[in-house]
Design a protein around this motif. Structure first.
Motif, mmCIF file in Angstrom:
data_model
loop_
_atom_site.group_PDB
_atom_site.id
_atom_site.type_symbol
_atom_site.label_atom_id
_atom_site.label_comp_id
_atom_site.label_asym_id
_atom_site.label_seq_id
_atom_site.Cartn_x
_atom_site.Cartn_y
_atom_site.Cartn_z
ATOM 1 N N LEU A 189 -1.585 7.228 -0.767
ATOM 2 C CA LEU A 189 -2.270 5.976 -1.079
ATOM 3 C C LEU A 189 -1.497 4.834 -0.414
ATOM 4 O O LEU A 189 -0.315 4.628 -0.690
ATOM 5 C CB LEU A 189 -2.329 5.752 -2.595
ATOM 6 C CG LEU A 189 -2.988 4.454 -3.058
ATOM 7 C CD1 LEU A 189 -4.437 4.362 -2.598
ATOM 8 C CD2 LEU A 189 -2.902 4.312 -4.580
ATOM 9 N N SER A 190 -2.157 4.138 0.487
ATOM 10 C CA SER A 190 -1.525 3.040 1.213
ATOM 11 C C SER A 190 -2.267 1.743 0.938
ATOM 12 O O SER A 190 -3.472 1.750 0.681
ATOM 13 C CB SER A 190 -1.520 3.324 2.724
ATOM 14 O OG SER A 190 -0.858 4.545 3.006
ATOM 15 N N ALA A 191 -1.544 0.641 1.009
ATOM 16 C CA ALA A 191 -2.147 -0.675 0.775
ATOM 17 C C ALA A 191 -1.661 -1.658 1.825
ATOM 18 O O ALA A 191 -0.479 -1.656 2.199
ATOM 19 C CB ALA A 191 -1.798 -1.181 -0.625
ATOM 20 N N TRP A 192 -2.592 -2.470 2.329
ATOM 21 C CA TRP A 192 -2.297 -3.547 3.269
ATOM 22 C C TRP A 192 -2.674 -4.858 2.594
ATOM 23 O O TRP A 192 -3.859 -5.062 2.247
ATOM 24 C CB TRP A 192 -3.104 -3.387 4.560
ATOM 25 C CG TRP A 192 -2.675 -2.233 5.423
ATOM 26 C CD1 TRP A 192 -1.909 -2.291 6.534
ATOM 27 C CD2 TRP A 192 -3.016 -0.849 5.256
ATOM 28 N NE1 TRP A 192 -1.739 -1.041 7.076
ATOM 29 C CE2 TRP A 192 -2.406 -0.127 6.314
ATOM 30 C CE3 TRP A 192 -3.767 -0.140 4.310
ATOM 31 C CZ2 TRP A 192 -2.531 1.238 6.456
ATOM 32 C CZ3 TRP A 192 -3.891 1.233 4.444
ATOM 33 C CH2 TRP A 192 -3.269 1.912 5.508
ATOM 34 N N VAL A 193 -1.701 -5.713 2.362
ATOM 35 C CA VAL A 193 -1.930 -6.951 1.610
ATOM 36 C C VAL A 193 -1.616 -8.144 2.505
ATOM 37 O O VAL A 193 -0.497 -8.260 3.044
ATOM 38 C CB VAL A 193 -1.050 -6.994 0.337
ATOM 39 C CG1 VAL A 193 -1.210 -8.333 -0.367
ATOM 40 C CG2 VAL A 193 -1.423 -5.845 -0.598
ATOM 41 N N TYR A 194 -2.601 -9.018 2.686
ATOM 42 C CA TYR A 194 -2.443 -10.233 3.477
ATOM 43 C C TYR A 194 -2.296 -11.407 2.511
ATOM 44 O O TYR A 194 -3.170 -11.633 1.662
ATOM 45 C CB TYR A 194 -3.650 -10.434 4.391
ATOM 46 C CG TYR A 194 -3.811 -9.327 5.416
ATOM 47 C CD1 TYR A 194 -3.233 -9.432 6.678
ATOM 48 C CD2 TYR A 194 -4.527 -8.167 5.105
ATOM 49 C CE1 TYR A 194 -3.367 -8.412 7.609
ATOM 50 C CE2 TYR A 194 -4.664 -7.142 6.029
ATOM 51 C CZ TYR A 194 -4.079 -7.275 7.279
ATOM 52 O OH TYR A 194 -4.214 -6.265 8.200
ATOM 53 N N CYS A 195 -1.196 -12.127 2.643
ATOM 54 C CA CYS A 195 -0.944 -13.220 1.706
ATOM 55 C C CYS A 195 -0.350 -14.424 2.436
ATOM 56 O O CYS A 195 0.229 -14.297 3.516
ATOM 57 C CB CYS A 195 -0.010 -12.770 0.572
ATOM 58 S SG CYS A 195 1.567 -12.089 1.137
ATOM 59 N N CYS A 196 -0.519 -15.600 1.831
ATOM 60 C CA CYS A 196 0.013 -16.843 2.387
ATOM 61 C C CYS A 196 0.743 -17.601 1.286
ATOM 62 O O CYS A 196 0.474 -17.410 0.079
ATOM 63 C CB CYS A 196 -1.110 -17.726 2.935
ATOM 64 S SG CYS A 196 -1.965 -17.031 4.365
ATOM 65 N N LEU A 197 1.652 -18.467 1.704
ATOM 66 C CA LEU A 197 2.322 -19.329 0.733
ATOM 67 C C LEU A 197 1.296 -20.219 0.057
ATOM 68 O O LEU A 197 0.362 -20.728 0.690
ATOM 69 C CB LEU A 197 3.394 -20.163 1.409
ATOM 70 C CG LEU A 197 4.593 -19.377 1.985
ATOM 71 C CD1 LEU A 197 5.518 -20.327 2.743
ATOM 72 C CD2 LEU A 197 5.337 -18.664 0.871
ATOM 73 N N SER A 198 1.449 -20.414 -1.231
ATOM 74 C CA SER A 198 0.470 -21.184 -2.005
ATOM 75 C C SER A 198 0.336 -22.623 -1.535
ATOM 76 O O SER A 198 -0.706 -23.258 -1.718
ATOM 77 C CB SER A 198 0.857 -21.161 -3.493
ATOM 78 O OG SER A 198 0.907 -19.830 -3.968
ATOM 79 N N ASP A 199 1.382 -23.165 -0.931
ATOM 80 C CA ASP A 199 1.322 -24.555 -0.485
ATOM 81 C C ASP A 199 0.691 -24.698 0.898
ATOM 82 O O ASP A 199 0.773 -25.759 1.528
ATOM 83 C CB ASP A 199 2.722 -25.171 -0.484
ATOM 84 C CG ASP A 199 3.682 -24.408 0.442
ATOM 85 O OD1 ASP A 199 3.235 -23.482 1.147
ATOM 86 O OD2 ASP A 199 4.884 -24.751 0.450
#
Length: 717
Positions: free
Chosen positions: A673-683
């Motif tokens: 089971l693999s996961a790719w998570v794209y995230c950015c700083l909240s500001d």
């Protein structure tokens, strides 16, 4: 040095048994005759056979097998076969059923002894492909020099040799259509030696070759056809038991079949095929040679239905025909071509009937054969070929001999007005006239009609040209040339039927998957089918063992991969559902191994995935995050498909469910089971991609029953 016996020692003894069986009044008397025969053999000391040579390559096993070690205490069925042989293919369902009836624990082991006819068939990787293509799950040994074949004096393909628990000769069965004899001999032998306490129930180390392969969009595509008006392609995705209809840009429009092998008519969403080969597309109609179902099928895309035109679903031995299609048994149809007889357009479907070495016809409307009888709509009948496996040309079609015809190219214009045939076992290209039925030689082979070993890789004219087991032909009307898939030479060749000149067009001759800057620097691996498109500008090739469709640009002389979209089609509504292309994990991504999970066959597994983002970050909507569940090396666990899903919210654990198949291929598969998570700083600052992979081993107990199980997987980025 030990003295060993051959089949010539056994024949006189077994011939008496065969005579008795012919006169026996019923099953019980036949069983008693076989039991008495085995008692006589118990007193013979001269029926031992030699063991397998050391150093041979084995498939579907953990290592080499020996009659004195791993196979001692077993009744062993040796299947002497070569993978090009249609008669050998016909035996495989019988052997599969035999293995279901009597298991290794019962004391029975089937071993395929591959003894090649063509040089190409001696290559281990090519045998591997054949084992996958024909779903062979018993041990197979590559007897590339035919040493055991020669020592036992085997004379033809297929031959079955049945051995007792001491490696002693019991029976020989030559050819196909001996299912009852095979089942009778093995069942009585198991009972006879079981009562003597000579059988052992130990396991034989198995490791199926198919479990080591990743899933692919196509699996051993057999043939490809094009509709010149709509430019749609029909692809026989043979290994996936389905037909794909795609646009000229590679977009999947329809996916028909593929949920498993079988025979089922009806809606596109529920129909089933079994290793389809030949396809012909015109408008919204696709005709299919459903090879291992021994059927001819019609797909109506406008109505969304599949129907059966010919065949009963069982292999036929009739070499004349004449019954209505659904009542007419046929044998291993390999290709189809839509044609016209008697001035009625598209009223006949020509069939390359590989199983009986003939050309047949199904009448879609009333019509008649060249210089033959008239037939009503729906009749299925032999057109050319005596049924004898020969390279015999003749002006009378029923006296000509073909050898496993595997492809057709219809050329209904003068001066040809014929069907060109890829006659694979004679390694020739032949033609059958649509005017008078005369069967003629074009290129390849030799003059002796009984010599089916005149093969090679030689450019030249007529009989001087040499091919090796060609499986595809396609006509280019713009240039009056015939293209040939010279399958076992791994090349595409071009033939001028007017001069009978044959030359290489593309391919290095090496069985590989190389895209070179030119035709002759590119490679193929047993290409099985081809078709001409765009008015003679393009040649599509079903590169079978490479699992691709390749495109040859006949103007620029370049080869490219036909880019079939990674899309799945909901055939019931003809809508397309996008499946994301799975990227590789970054090298920096952690790969976390977790403890093995005990499960039982048929049980559901619920995986709770709990991911925590770095402080001060949030998911990025513009780059959707997702997960993927795979089973590399154990694709049967997920039925060969990668399961994916979106990640839209990490405030709660993600719940992912899969089921363990009722029939487990191995007891210790692994899920990833693999996961790719794209995230950015909240500001609104920098964005990043995070990835993680969990490796979840399973321990399957096929006998156990229990409630569904759950496992929690957690990671903080």
């Amino acid at each position: 040095m030990a003295a060993y016996s051959s089949l010539s020692t056994l024949f006189p003894v077994q011939s008496e048994l065969e005579s008795g069986l012919e006169e026996a009044s019923g099953p019980r008397e036949r069983e008693e005759l076989v039991a008495e025969y085995l008692k006589k053999l118990d007193h013979k000391e001269d029926l031992k056979v030699p063991d397998f040579e050391e150093g041979l390559d084995w498939l579907n096993t953990e290592g080499p097998l020996s009659l004195q070690k791993e196979l001692a205490g077993k009744v062993v069925v040796l299947d002497f076969f070569t993978y090009c042989c249609i008669n050998c293919m016909h035996l495989l369902p019988d052997l599969h059923q035999l293995e279901q009836r009597h298991t290794v624990k019962d004391g029975l082991v089937v071993v395929g002894v591959h003894s090649a006819k063509f040089p190409n068939e001696k290559v281990l990787q090519n045998i591997c492909s054949a084992v996958l293509r024909y779903s062979i799950t018993h041990p197979v040994v590559n007897d590339s020099d035919a040493r055991l074949w020669q020592e036992l004096e085997v004379a033809c393909w297929p031959t079955l040799v049945i051995l007792g628990p001491r490696g002693n000769l019991l029976f020989s069965v030559v050819g196909e259509e001996h299912r009852d004899r095979l089942f009778l001999f093995t069942s009585v032998a198991l009972k006879h030696y079981g009562e003597q306490g000579l059988l052992r129930d130990h396991a034989v180390g198995m490791k199926l070759f198919r479990d080591s392969l990743p899933p692919s969009i196509l699996s051993f595509p057999g043939k490809v056809a094009v509709d010149p008006v709509s430019k749609k392609l029909a692809i026989a995705d043979t290994g996936h038991h389905r037909i794909l209809v795609v646009s000229s840009t590679g977009k999947v429009l329809y996916c028909i079949g593929g949920s498993g092998s079988g025979w089922k008519d009806g809606n596109l969403s529920e129909t089933l095929f079994n290793s389809p080969q030949g396809v012909f597309i015109k408008g919204d109609t696709v005709f299919v040679a459903d090879t291992e179902n021994h059927l001819i099928r019609r797909i109506d895309l406008s109505e969304g239905r599949v129907t059966t035109l010919a065949g009963t679903g069982l292999q036929g031995t009739d070499k004349e025909g004449g019954a209505m299609g659904p009542q007419q048994p046929i044998s291993s149809p390999w290709d189809v071509a839509l044609g016209t007889t008697g001035g009625v357009e598209d009223n006949v479907l020509w069939i390359a009937m590989a199983g009986t070495h003939q050309i047949w016809a199904v009448f879609l409307e009333d019509g008649k054969l060249p210089k033959g009888s008239e037939y009503g709509k729906g009749v299925c009948v032999r057109f050319a070929g005596s049924g004898n496996e020969e390279n015999r040309n003749n002006s009378y079609p029923h006296k000509a001999g073909l050898a496993q015809p595997s492809a057709l190219a219809l050329v209904p214009i003068q001066p040809w007005n014929c069907l060109f045939i890829a006659d694979s076992e004679s390694s020739t290209i032949r033609s059958v006239s649509l005017s008078d039925g005369a069967v003629k030689h074009v290129v390849g082979g030799e003059r002796d009609p009984l010599n089916l070993f005149a093969f090679g890789d030689v450019d030249g004219k007529g009989i001087d040209a040499k091919l090796q087991h060609p499986l595809g032909v396609a006509w280019d009307a713009s240039s009056s040339l015939l293209y040939v898939a010279d399958s076992y030479n791994h090349k595409i060749k071009v033939v001028d039927p007017k001069t009978k000149q044959c030359r290489v067009l593309a391919g290095t001759g090496e069985a590989s998957d190389v895209f070179g800057p030119s035709f002759t620097e590119s490679s193929f691996n047993e290409p099985g089918g081809l078709c001409v498109a765009e008015g003679g500008k393009l040649l599509y090739v079903a590169d079978t063992n490479n699992h691709h469709i390749k495109v040859l640009d006949l103007e620029t002389k370049t080869v490219s991969l036909f880019p079939i979209s990674i899309e799945e089609v909901d055939a019931s509504t003809a809508t397309v559902r996008k499946v994301p292309k799975i990227p590789k994990l970054p090298k920096s991504a952690p790969v976390l191994s977790v403890a093995a999970l005990p499960v039982s066959a048929g049980q559901a597994i619920r995986m709770h995935l709990n991911l925590t983002l770095p402080a001060g970050t949030k998911l990025t909507e513009e780059a959707p995050s997702f997960w993927s569940l795979s089973a590399e090396g154990h694709e049967w666990l997920l039925e060969g498909q990668a399961v994916t899903g979106d990640i839209a919210d990490l405030s709660q654990p993600l719940s992912i469910t899969c089921s363990v198949p009722a029939q487990a291929v191995s007891s210790d598969p692994t899920l990833t089971l693999s996961a790719w998570v794209y995230c950015c700083l909240s500001d609104g600052g920098a964005c990043m991609m995070k990835a993680v992979s969990f490796v979840q081993p399973l321990l399957i107990d096929s006998e156990a029953k229990g409630d569904n199980v759950a496992v929690t997987l957690a990671h903080a980025f």
